[in-house]
Design an enzyme around this catalytic site. Structure first.
Site, short mmCIF file in Angstrom:
data_model
loop_
_atom_site.label_atom_id
_atom_site.label_comp_id
_atom_site.label_asym_id
_atom_site.label_seq_id
_atom_site.Cartn_x
_atom_site.Cartn_y
_atom_site.Cartn_z
N LYS A 12 -13.22 -57.97 -91.93
CA LYS A 12 -12.59 -58.80 -90.92
C LYS A 12 -12.26 -57.91 -89.69
CE LYS A 12 -10.73 -62.41 -91.45
NZ LYS A 12 -11.14 -63.87 -91.31
N THR A 57 -12.73 -61.94 -96.64
CA THR A 57 -12.15 -61.38 -95.20
C THR A 57 -10.85 -61.75 -94.97
OG1 THR A 57 -12.88 -62.99 -93.77
CG2 THR A 57 -14.59 -61.30 -94.51
N HIS A 241 1.61 -65.62 -76.56
CA HIS A 241 2.29 -65.91 -77.47
C HIS A 241 2.20 -64.84 -78.80
CE1 HIS A 241 2.79 -69.63 -75.76
NE2 HIS A 241 1.73 -70.03 -75.81
#
Length: 295
Positions: A12, A57, A241
């Site tokens: 990942k 992942t 965010h």
């Protein structure tokens, strides 16, 4: 014709892990970009589609976030060692786990306020005409973050509104600011720029924010109050965010997330734009101030 599987690995990439330490009023911030990969006996996944030996992942990503809380981030090396060891233990087919971490530096400007180290860019747009000269000074990529003292609630809602109200949130932006000078003669441009930047940082750190709009207005007013030679200041500010990572699905007793571990989302983002102007200065010709594609 014979074939065989060569070298391979999977993982990942670029999990944006933000760890905030709130043990005292003086918060600590670790802003990481974490990539993990596993190398080992995963031939069956490639040749027959058998995933029995594959640690997903998504699990690697979740582990990176969980270990930011469980192990902490005293140093990126120590964190990466702990994370790599955990992934290797969790995946028996793996021969090796690689963890790559980039840490983004932030300089403290308050107990819970930070500015990204070395990231901002100074800008200037000068328009020299036969009748008038305009100087538009500015700054862009000024990354700012407050770990607390920000809320967002009481907003308009309709049938498509899913956003929850927030009493305490991370407030982060990568600010673009441009300010127009009333005169161009005899100005110490370097001193003026540094003074505006200092005012922006001080006001961001010292303002309780009920919305990013309120913070921008306070910053603009502070600049105009401190600098009589500036006619107006304009802001373009993405609301970057930071979403609280949900640990509730993890099978670990007692693991909670009390505003400590976040995923930093880079898009989509709210974009707030505003200008604050001085009442006693005539408005500028907008054509001179248009700066398409600039920073």
């Amino acid at each position: 014709m014979a074939h065989r599987l060569g070298a391979n690995r999977y993982g990942k990439a670029e999990s944006r892990v933000v760890r905030i330490v709130r043990d005292t009023q003086r918060h600590e911030l670790h802003d990481l970009n974490v990539s993990t990969s596993l190398r080992g006996d995963f031939e069956a996944a490639h040749t027959t589609g058998d995933q029995a030996a594959v640690l997903p992942t998504d699990t690697q990503k979740n582990t990176a976030f969980a270990y930011a809380k469980l192990h902490g981030v005293g140093s990126v090396e120590d964190y990466a060692l702990a994370l790599g060891s955990r992934l290797l233990d969790a995946c028996p087919a793996a021969e090796a786990a690689q963890v790559r971490v980039e840490e983004y530096g932030w300089d403290r400007i308050g107990d819970h306020s930070f500015v990204r180290r070395g990231g901002s860019v100074r800008t200037a747009v000068v328009t020299v005409g036969r009748e008038a000269t305009h100087v538009l000074s500015g700054i862009c990529d000024l990354a700012l973050l407050n770990t607390t003292d920000s809320e967002f609630k009481g907003f308009l809602k309709d049938e498509f509104t899913t956003l929850a109200e927030a009493d305490d949130r991370v407030l982060a932006t990568s600010l673009v600011a441009r300010w127009r000078h009333t005169d161009t003669d005899g100005i110490d441009w370097n001193a003026s720029h540094e003074a505006v930047r200092a005012t922006l940082l001080e006001t961001f750190a010292g303002t309780y924010s009920r919305a990013l709009q309120e913070t921008l207005y306070a910053m603009g007013c502070a600049v105009l109050d401190a600098q009589p030679g500036i006619a107006e200041i304009r802001f373009s500010a993405p609301n970057l965010h930071h979403f609280l990572v949900d640990f509730s699905g993890f099978q670990i007793d007692g693991l909670s997330n009390e505003g400590e571990v976040f995923v930093a989302a880079d898009r989509p983002y709210g974009l707030i734009e505003a200008q604050v102007t001085r009442d006693d200065v005539p408005p500028a010709d907008e054509a001179w101030l248009a700066v398409p594609g600039f920073c």
